[in-house]
Design a protein around this motif. Structure first.
Motif, PDB file in Angstrom:
ATOM      1  N   ALA A   1      37.151  33.285  49.681  1.00  0.00           N
ATOM      2  CA  ALA A   1      38.815  33.291  49.931  1.00  0.00           C
ATOM      3  C   ALA A   1      39.309  33.978  49.003  1.00  0.00           C
ATOM      4  O   ALA A   1      40.703  34.547  49.116  1.00  0.00           O
ATOM      5  CB  ALA A   1      39.145  31.765  49.910  1.00  0.00           C
ATOM      6  N   ASP A   2      38.893  34.539  47.663  1.00  0.00           N
ATOM      7  CA  ASP A   2      39.609  35.069  46.691  1.00  0.00           C
ATOM      8  C   ASP A   2      39.291  36.725  47.024  1.00  0.00           C
ATOM      9  O   ASP A   2      40.194  37.484  46.155  1.00  0.00           O
ATOM     10  CB  ASP A   2      39.089  34.699  45.299  1.00  0.00           C
ATOM     11  CG  ASP A   2      39.271  33.345  44.977  1.00  0.00           C
ATOM     12  OD1 ASP A   2      40.332  32.842  45.146  1.00  0.00           O
ATOM     13  OD2 ASP A   2      38.138  32.553  44.468  1.00  0.00           O
TER      14      ASP A   2
ATOM     15  N   ALA B   1      43.751  43.610  43.451  1.00  0.00           N
ATOM     16  CA  ALA B   1      43.873  43.915  42.157  1.00  0.00           C
ATOM     17  C   ALA B   1      43.015  45.256  41.720  1.00  0.00           C
ATOM     18  O   ALA B   1      43.434  46.046  40.756  1.00  0.00           O
ATOM     19  CB  ALA B   1      43.300  42.778  41.060  1.00  0.00           C
ATOM     20  N   GLU B   2      42.093  45.095  42.560  1.00  0.00           N
ATOM     21  CA  GLU B   2      40.946  46.319  42.231  1.00  0.00           C
ATOM     22  C   GLU B   2      41.751  47.691  42.352  1.00  0.00           C
ATOM     23  O   GLU B   2      41.533  48.545  41.484  1.00  0.00           O
ATOM     24  CB  GLU B   2      39.850  46.307  42.976  1.00  0.00           C
ATOM     25  CG  GLU B   2      38.605  45.413  42.748  1.00  0.00           C
ATOM     26  CD  GLU B   2      37.704  46.020  41.516  1.00  0.00           C
ATOM     27  OE1 GLU B   2      37.084  47.150  41.935  1.00  0.00           O
ATOM     28  OE2 GLU B   2      37.842  45.654  40.511  1.00  0.00           O
TER      29      GLU B   2
ATOM     30  N   ILE C   1      37.559  33.950  38.705  1.00  0.00           N
ATOM     31  CA  ILE C   1      38.766  34.417  38.458  1.00  0.00           C
ATOM     32  C   ILE C   1      39.608  33.568  37.469  1.00  0.00           C
ATOM     33  O   ILE C   1      39.344  32.608  37.263  1.00  0.00           O
ATOM     34  CB  ILE C   1      39.729  34.332  40.006  1.00  0.00           C
ATOM     35  CG1 ILE C   1      39.791  32.919  40.273  1.00  0.00           C
ATOM     36  CG2 ILE C   1      38.844  35.183  40.889  1.00  0.00           C
ATOM     37  CD1 ILE C   1      40.660  32.803  41.397  1.00  0.00           C
ATOM     38  N   ALA C   2      40.690  34.163  36.873  1.00  0.00           N
ATOM     39  CA  ALA C   2      41.596  33.550  36.081  1.00  0.00           C
ATOM     40  C   ALA C   2      42.871  33.736  36.903  1.00  0.00           C
ATOM     41  O   ALA C   2      43.336  34.495  37.237  1.00  0.00           O
ATOM     42  CB  ALA C   2      41.690  34.333  34.606  1.00  0.00           C
ATOM     43  N   ALA C   3      43.502  32.332  36.973  1.00  0.00           N
ATOM     44  CA  ALA C   3      44.569  32.129  37.671  1.00  0.00           C
ATOM     45  C   ALA C   3      45.759  31.360  37.076  1.00  0.00           C
ATOM     46  O   ALA C   3      45.531  30.501  36.176  1.00  0.00           O
ATOM     47  CB  ALA C   3      44.538  31.817  39.222  1.00  0.00           C
TER      48      ALA C   3
ATOM     49  N   GLY D   1      47.087  29.259  41.436  1.00  0.00           N
ATOM     50  CA  GLY D   1      48.482  30.428  41.184  1.00  0.00           C
ATOM     51  C   GLY D   1      47.889  31.743  41.316  1.00  0.00           C
ATOM     52  O   GLY D   1      46.906  32.292  41.607  1.00  0.00           O
ATOM     53  N   GLU D   2      48.961  32.515  40.681  1.00  0.00           N
ATOM     54  CA  GLU D   2      48.629  34.053  40.558  1.00  0.00           C
ATOM     55  C   GLU D   2      47.549  34.457  39.997  1.00  0.00           C
ATOM     56  O   GLU D   2      47.198  33.883  38.909  1.00  0.00           O
ATOM     57  CB  GLU D   2      50.028  34.515  39.990  1.00  0.00           C
ATOM     58  CG  GLU D   2      50.131  36.096  39.665  1.00  0.00           C
ATOM     59  CD  GLU D   2      51.159  36.397  38.809  1.00  0.00           C
ATOM     60  OE1 GLU D   2      51.264  37.599  38.451  1.00  0.00           O
ATOM     61  OE2 GLU D   2      52.116  35.450  38.268  1.00  0.00           O
ATOM     62  N   LEU D   3      46.870  35.186  40.708  1.00  0.00           N
ATOM     63  CA  LEU D   3      45.656  35.898  39.954  1.00  0.00           C
ATOM     64  C   LEU D   3      45.944  36.844  38.616  1.00  0.00           C
ATOM     65  O   LEU D   3      46.807  37.875  38.757  1.00  0.00           O
ATOM     66  CB  LEU D   3      45.019  36.895  40.905  1.00  0.00           C
ATOM     67  CG  LEU D   3      43.631  37.696  40.514  1.00  0.00           C
ATOM     68  CD1 LEU D   3      42.603  36.562  40.370  1.00  0.00           C
ATOM     69  CD2 LEU D   3      43.381  38.868  41.307  1.00  0.00           C
TER      70      LEU D   3
END
Length: 149
Positions: free
Chosen positions: A7-8, A15-16, A43-45, A52-54
């Motif tokens: 899903a990410d 972002a890439e 991932i860090a969000a 939340g936001e990536l």
């Protein structure tokens, strides 16, 4: 931080494109990576539950006593996000049985080279013309860190 899921993939792909416009992985490549049994992606969000936001992402490939850092990207500079993501990758590599972590970095990416050197990585090889950016060939520096220390 939390494990990346299929899903990410779309958000990581955007972002890439922002971070690595000349060498961004597409959604299909990212999906394959995240779902592969020998890969670990995080991932860090924003938010307490990291929903939340990536803010950043990273991934490694496990291969016996060796692991490869496949990608690391941060969307917020100067807050220690890159170091936290790299530490996560190193810990996952150790848990997977790796004794060393390898990575490639573009020769012309002074910021990344400095980051990895400060984190204890040493240059061990060079891959001539590894990156092909807008008709130019740029060497990749191969760096490694011993994870047993």
């Amino acid at each position: 931080m939390r494990l990346a899921t299929p899903a990410d993939v779309e958000e990581i792909a955007f972002a890439e494109l922002e971070l690595f416009p000349d060498e961004a992985w597409n959604v299909f490549q990212l999906a394959e990576e995240i779902e592969h049994p020998d890969r670990r992606y995080v991932i860090a969000a924003a938010g307490a539950d990291a929903s939340g936001e990536l803010l950043g992402y990273a991934g490694i490939m496990l291969a016996g006593d060796l692991a490869d850092l496949h990608t690391i990207g941060t969307l917020r500079e100067g807050v220690g996000m890159g170091r936290a993501l790299l530490a996560w990758c190193e810990e996952q590599a150790r848990r997977g049985g790796a004794e060393r972590l390898l990575l490639e970095v573009r020769e012309d990416n002074d910021r990344a080279r400095s980051f990895y050197t400060r984190a204890g990585y040493q240059e061990i090889d060079r891959r001539k013309g590894y990156y092909r950016i807008r008709g130019r060939r740029i060497d990749a520096l191969v760096m490694q860190r011993d994870l047993r220390a």
